[in-house]
Design a protein around this motif. Structure first.
Motif, mmCIF file in Angstrom:
data_model
loop_
_atom_site.group_PDB
_atom_site.id
_atom_site.type_symbol
_atom_site.label_atom_id
_atom_site.label_comp_id
_atom_site.label_asym_id
_atom_site.label_seq_id
_atom_site.Cartn_x
_atom_site.Cartn_y
_atom_site.Cartn_z
ATOM 1 N N ASP A 133 5.497 0.728 7.810
ATOM 2 C CA ASP A 133 4.085 0.367 7.518
ATOM 3 C C ASP A 133 3.576 1.165 6.337
ATOM 4 O OD1 ASP A 133 1.483 -0.419 7.432
ATOM 5 O OD2 ASP A 133 0.898 0.658 9.240
ATOM 6 N N GLU A 137 -5.348 1.388 2.128
ATOM 7 C CA GLU A 137 -5.258 0.235 3.031
ATOM 8 C C GLU A 137 -5.535 0.655 4.457
ATOM 9 O OE1 GLU A 137 -3.715 -2.805 5.727
ATOM 10 O OE2 GLU A 137 -3.056 -0.734 5.628
ATOM 11 N N GLU A 138 -5.150 1.889 4.805
ATOM 12 C CA GLU A 138 -5.203 2.308 6.211
ATOM 13 C C GLU A 138 -6.608 2.684 6.690
ATOM 14 O OE1 GLU A 138 -3.052 1.757 8.288
ATOM 15 O OE2 GLU A 138 -1.071 1.736 7.353
ATOM 16 N N HIS A 164 0.833 -1.201 0.000
ATOM 17 C CA HIS A 164 0.000 0.000 0.000
ATOM 18 C C HIS A 164 0.868 1.251 0.000
ATOM 19 C CE1 HIS A 164 0.224 0.883 4.404
ATOM 20 N NE2 HIS A 164 0.061 -0.403 4.628
ATOM 21 N N GLU A 209 2.179 -7.041 3.678
ATOM 22 C CA GLU A 209 2.774 -6.834 4.991
ATOM 23 C C GLU A 209 2.223 -7.857 5.977
ATOM 24 O OE1 GLU A 209 1.408 -3.050 6.478
ATOM 25 O OE2 GLU A 209 -0.541 -3.385 5.654
HETATM 26 ZN ZN LIG Z 1 0.126 -1.341 6.583
#
Ligand SMILES: [Zn+2]
Length: 445
Positions: A112, A146-147, A80, A173
């Protein structure tokens, strides 16, 4: 710094500086900036690029190296490009500066997961420019959103663009952070599944009145505080599930550590002897957790409130759905259960992939070239990733990456969505080389 390390470091720095901050609103993210960056990066490599933009600015990019045989296994590298917000005043360096300091790249997304997204992009480009023509197709997807809930990214693409992003295997991830097992050999966790999330809003009602006369009033805020306390005091059932058993067996810790962690009666007391980050992780792996996170209520200082809304972040175990969550809430609230009404719930159940797949075998072989004598261990992720959308399509999806031994599992836990997020350039190089090796092993035929 090798050429490859410099290349992946530079790409990560640019991804961080693009600051594709996703606050959950449709107008945030602006992942188009990083889709443009990546399109420019792939320019001249001969790779086919497609872009998808289901909402303005929420752009995802697909890069493909087409396989020669349609029946050969295909692989999707899923990264992402969005990140969560950062509170700049709490950071030692600019969270969107992408600065390289003492061999570490600083910034929101450094672990991340812009680190992995950058390394997947560099691996894909390098394979293409080396003339890699595999039997099975390799797809790199730099995905938006994605978040938040994946609405403008993986949910959309996995539903409507499966021809473009569908593959036999998916890696995203996170995982792969090396930790020694009980016998001293390194263990590399592979996230084979993840807990579900059930985000819900409970409404507590009362009776309005003048706040100068509080005696024996029905104050919704006072009731809500008792509701929160009951949720906090609730002791959830300990569930020893298969992935937990496989994880503990794989870690080969001494029996005096492992045995209590396999006993529902002894697990929670045993957590007290572990470092708190690990204890929190182990607790979440084996329990349905409830965290009250947001409260809205009251209208004015001199009015007894008649309505308070509480938002809960509930994380479910494999097999649990909304009725199970409702039963847990009823049990936790006891005689207060009829004082609350669930007015909203978004249930996103847990997903799991089998650990006996050709992709697992590939990872097992490939990781020996990085950490000889290491072992993979299956693990349940306590947070959600985009893997869930692909698992629901029946595709095995794992969370993995390759990291140096510079940062520990505890460091990673602290930095995920936390302050001072950063990654060392050695980890960037290792991940990039690992994706190349995985593609060669799984797709070459
Ligand atoms: Zn992530």
């Amino acid at each position: 710094m090798t050429n490859l390390t410099a290349e992946v470091t530079d790409l990560l720095q640019h991804l961080i500086r693009n600051a594709c901050v996703n606050d959950g609103s449709r107008g945030s993210g602006n992942e188009v900036r990083s889709a443009d960056l990546l399109a420019g990066y792939f320019d001249g490599s001969g790779i086919d690029i497609e872009r998808y933009e289901p909402a303005p600015g929420r752009t995802s990019l697909v890069a493909r190296i087409e396989g020669r045989r349609a029946e050969a296994p295909s692989l999707l590298l899923l990264g992402h490009t969005d990140v969560v917000p950062a509170n700049e005043s709490r950071w030692r360096h600019d969270p969107f500066g992408g600065e390289l300091i003492d061999g570490e790249v600083w910034g929101r997304g450094a672990i991340d997961m812009l680190n992995l997204t950058a390394s997947m992009a560099v691996a894909t480009r390098r394979l293409a420019s080396e003339g890699f023509r595999p039997d099975g197709t390799l797809i790199f997807l730099a995905v938006a959103d994605e978040e938040a809930l994946g609405t403008w990214g993986s949910e959309h693409l996995s539903r409507h663009e499966l021809d473009a992003v569908g593959a036999d295997y998916v890696i995203t991830e996170s995982g792969g952070i090396p930790e020694p097992g009980g016998d001293g050999a390194l263990r590399l966790p592979v996230l084979v599944g993840e807990k579900g999330s059930c985000w819900c809003t409970l409404r507590v009602t009362g009776t309005p009145g003048h706040a100068s006369l509080p005696y024996k009033t029905d104050n919704a805020l006072v009731t809500a505080s008792r509701v929160v306390q009951r949720l906090a005091d609730h002791v959830p059932e300990t569930r020893i599930h298969d992935t937990w058993r496989q994880f503990l067996a794989g870690m080969a810790l001494p029996p005096e550590v492992t045995e209590p962690l396999l006993d529902p009666e002894r697990l929670v007391p045993a957590l007290a002897d572990l470092p708190v980050g690990m204890a929190r992780q182990f607790h979440a792996c084996t329990h349905t957790t409830i965290a009250p996170t947001v409260v809205h209520g009251g209208t004015k200082t001199n009015v007894i409130p008649d309505q308070v809304d509480l938002q809960l972040d509930i994380r479910t175990l494999p097999g649990q759905t909304l009725p199970d969550v409702q039963a847990i809430l009823d049990e936790a609230l006891g005689d207060l259960a009829d004082r609350v009404e669930m007015i909203e719930a978004h249930d996103d159940p847990s997903t799991i992939s089998p650990a006996d797949t050709p992709l697992w075998d590939t990872l097992e072989r490939v990781t020996q070239g990085f950490y000889a004598g290491s072992h993979l261990v299956p693990m349940l992720s306590v947070g959600a990733t985009d893997a869930r959308f692909f698992r629901r399509q029946g595709t095995p999806a794992y969370g993995f990456g390759m990291f140096s031994r510079k940062l520990t599992f505890e460091d990673f836990g602290r930095m995920f969505h936390g302050d001072d997020e950063r990654v060392d350039v050695e980890s960037l190089r290792l991940s990039t080389e690992m994706w190349q090796a995985v593609a060669r092993d799984l797709l070459a035929g």
